[in-house]
Enzyme design. Structure first.
Site, PDB file in Angstrom:
ATOM      1  N   TYR A 145     -34.179   1.349 -32.044  1.00 59.18           N
ATOM      2  CA  TYR A 145     -34.130   0.064 -31.350  1.00 59.18           C
ATOM      3  C   TYR A 145     -34.437  -1.033 -32.345  1.00 59.18           C
ATOM      4  O   TYR A 145     -35.538  -1.108 -32.892  1.00 59.18           O
ATOM      5  CB  TYR A 145     -35.129   0.063 -30.196  1.00 59.18           C
ATOM      6  CG  TYR A 145     -35.109  -1.214 -29.384  1.00 59.18           C
ATOM      7  CD1 TYR A 145     -33.944  -1.610 -28.734  1.00 59.18           C
ATOM      8  CD2 TYR A 145     -36.239  -2.013 -29.264  1.00 59.18           C
ATOM      9  CE1 TYR A 145     -33.899  -2.775 -27.980  1.00 59.18           C
ATOM     10  CE2 TYR A 145     -36.211  -3.184 -28.518  1.00 59.18           C
ATOM     11  CZ  TYR A 145     -35.041  -3.559 -27.874  1.00 59.18           C
ATOM     12  OH  TYR A 145     -35.015  -4.708 -27.133  1.00 59.18           O
ATOM     13  N   ARG A 173     -10.250  -2.856 -25.639  1.00 58.98           N
ATOM     14  CA  ARG A 173      -9.628  -3.622 -24.550  1.00 58.98           C
ATOM     15  C   ARG A 173      -9.796  -5.103 -24.813  1.00 58.98           C
ATOM     16  O   ARG A 173     -10.476  -5.510 -25.751  1.00 58.98           O
ATOM     17  CB  ARG A 173     -10.325  -3.267 -23.239  1.00 58.98           C
ATOM     18  CG  ARG A 173     -11.825  -3.529 -23.342  1.00 58.98           C
ATOM     19  CD  ARG A 173     -12.554  -3.359 -22.039  1.00 58.98           C
ATOM     20  NE  ARG A 173     -13.986  -3.284 -22.227  1.00 58.98           N
ATOM     21  CZ  ARG A 173     -14.797  -4.325 -22.277  1.00 58.98           C
ATOM     22  NH1 ARG A 173     -14.324  -5.554 -22.184  1.00 58.98           N
ATOM     23  NH2 ARG A 173     -16.096  -4.163 -22.464  1.00 58.98           N
TER      24      ARG A 173
END
Ligand code: ADP
Ligand code: ADP
Ligand code: MG
Length: 436
Positions: A201, A291
């Protein structure tokens, strides 16, 4: 060029695609659910066909009904928009099997890159820096072993994840097993695949992504970056281009990495490579979205290139008629996502206008926002000569925008663009709460 395209989507993006088709002289077929009989996209298209019930699973995700609609109307291609079937490799394959062009990359590329863990491996091999992490962890025990090497804090991420789902933050070893189980369960439910991997993280980082156009001849051109660090719960709320953190050297390096990534994956169509960028100019591949992206208009503003039209042309085999050296980033553009915070009927609608102001939406006065789909009501996009001018324009446009009858986040967006930290440009993905 195609003479007829079916749009397998709804809302603002269906309207956006219909507009591009109309400009290109292509006729359009809209599909709609029972709940969307009165939806704008259904009335704007040249033809429209009801494909099933209110739930997305019965309509916008109903592959066979969509294919039947395309065959019945003689559509040569299907544009999937974003969400729904846009990153569904099986659907791309099904289109191909029926001799219908899927407007996007090939099924093989979608499935390779949609597997976020496999995508990491491809990028690593190609020399694109990735966030330190693990391969698939099959059991909590395997996860614990990998976590000990990576160190805390870390993220458990679903291999098939998307839209901010299937991600859990783990602060220390005591939280790992619970996070592993809940990420697995969520991913199983949402994506039908519960596999997870771990990633370190990173804190004090920016989400910066590179927009690419890639044709079938292997030409790949970058349209520059978008900064998308203003998020809540890992969902983007405001995007801008250029990123306030960008220098020309850094842009060159990130472009080179993104183009390398696309070439390694043999990518075609429009696509976006997402990176995390730290304060020292180090950046790490996060994922590639195969996309059209929600926030594509900010890139259209600063490059002058219509991304949807090029996406359609590329699908029809047209070769890019410009190269990297022809791309110039001019001015600054910002997008605010206007989200519904509940349902309701639009009692009064007033849209801002003027130079450099664009509002992409499927709303109209009297429209009843159904509860079944995405909460996005519209996207307010502005363009200025400088970032300061874009911020002033956005502030003015937001205060002019009125959507009565549907609870929405306009006030929150006004607060965000007025925030001194946002204005400084030195903001990170922790600007708003990321995990709840
Ligand atoms: P962008 O990356 O374009 O900003 P978002 O993450 O906001 O896109 O997602 C756009 C839409 O697509 C949202 O409605 C989101 O819920 C949906 N979405 C994104 N990824 C997936 C996926 N893998 N599966 C299903 N829906 C998705
Ligand atoms: P999705 O497929 O749902 O879009 P991403 O992998 O793109 O998932 O992550 C969503 C968001 O979570 C990112 O935009 C970023 O803000 C944050 N994020 C993802 N990975 C990390 C990481 N390793 N460290 C810090 N933040 C991260
Ligand atoms: Mg993402």
């Amino acid at each position: 060029m195609f003479s007829k395209i079916l749009i397998a989507n709804r809302g603002e993006i269906a309207v956006r695609i219909i507009r591009a088709c109309r400009e290109m002289g292509i006729s359009t077929v809209a599909v709609y659910s029972g709940a969307d009989e009165e939806a704008l996209h259904a009335s704007m298209a040249d033809q429209s066909i009801c494909i099933g019930g209110n739930a997305a699973s019965k309509s916008y995700l109903n592959q066979n009904n969509i294919i039947s609609a395309a065959l019945a109307t003689g559509a040569q291609a299907i544009h999937p928009g974003y969400g729904f079937l846009a990153e569904n490799a099986d659907f791309a394959e099904l289109c191909k099997a029926h001799n219908i062009v899927f407007i996007g990359p090939t099924a093989n590329v979608i499935s390779k890159l949609g597997d976020k863990e496999q995508a990491r491996q491809i990028m690593n091999k190609a020399g694109v820096p990735i966030v330190p992490g693990s391969g698939i962890a099959a059991t909590p025990k395997e996860a614990a072993e990998a976590a000990a090497k990576i160190g805390y804090p870390l993220l458990v991420k679903a291999r098939a994840g998307g839209g901010g789902r299937g991600i859990r933050l783990v602060q220390d070893a005591s939280q790992l097993e619970k996070a592993f189980v809940s990420a697995t369960e969520e991913a199983k439910g949402a994506f039908g695949d519960g596999s997870v991997y771990l990633e370190k993280y990173l804190t004090q980082v920016k989400h910066v992504e590179i927009q690419l156009l890639a044709d079938e001849k292997g030409n790949v051109v970058s349209l520059g970056e978008r900064e998308c660090s203003i998020q809540r719960g890992n969902q983007k709320l405001l995007e801008e281009s250029p990123s306030p953190a960008m220098t020309s050297q850094l842009r060159e390096a990130m472009t080179e990495a993104a183009v390398k990534a696309a070439k390694a994956a043999k990518y075609t169509s429009v696509g976006t490579v997402e990176f995390l960028l730290d304060g020292n100019g180090n950046f790490y591949f996060m994922e590639m979205n195969t996309r059209l992206q929600v926030e594509h208009p900010v890139t259209e503003n600063v490059t002058g290139i219509d991304i949807v039209k090029w996406q359609i042309r590329i699908a029809d085999g047209v070769v890019l008629d410009f190269a990297q050296k022809d791309i110039e980033i001019e001015g600054a553009s910002i997008e605010c996502r206007i989200n519904a915070l509940g349902c309701g009927e639009v009692q009064f609608l007033h849209l801002p206008g003027g130079p450099g102001v664009r509002f992409d939406t499927a709303l109209y006065q009297g429209y009843d926002v159904p509860p079944y789909y995405d909460s996005l009501l519209g996207k307010l996009i502005v363009q200025g000569k400088t970032r300061e001018e874009a911020i002033r324009k956005m502030t003015a446009a937001l205060s002019e925008l009125v959507i009565d009858g549907v609870p929405n986040n306009i006030e929150e967006q006004i607060a965000t663009v007025g925030d001194p930290v946002f204005r400084s440009g030195n903001y990170y993905t922790n600007f708003k709460p990321t995990f709840f």
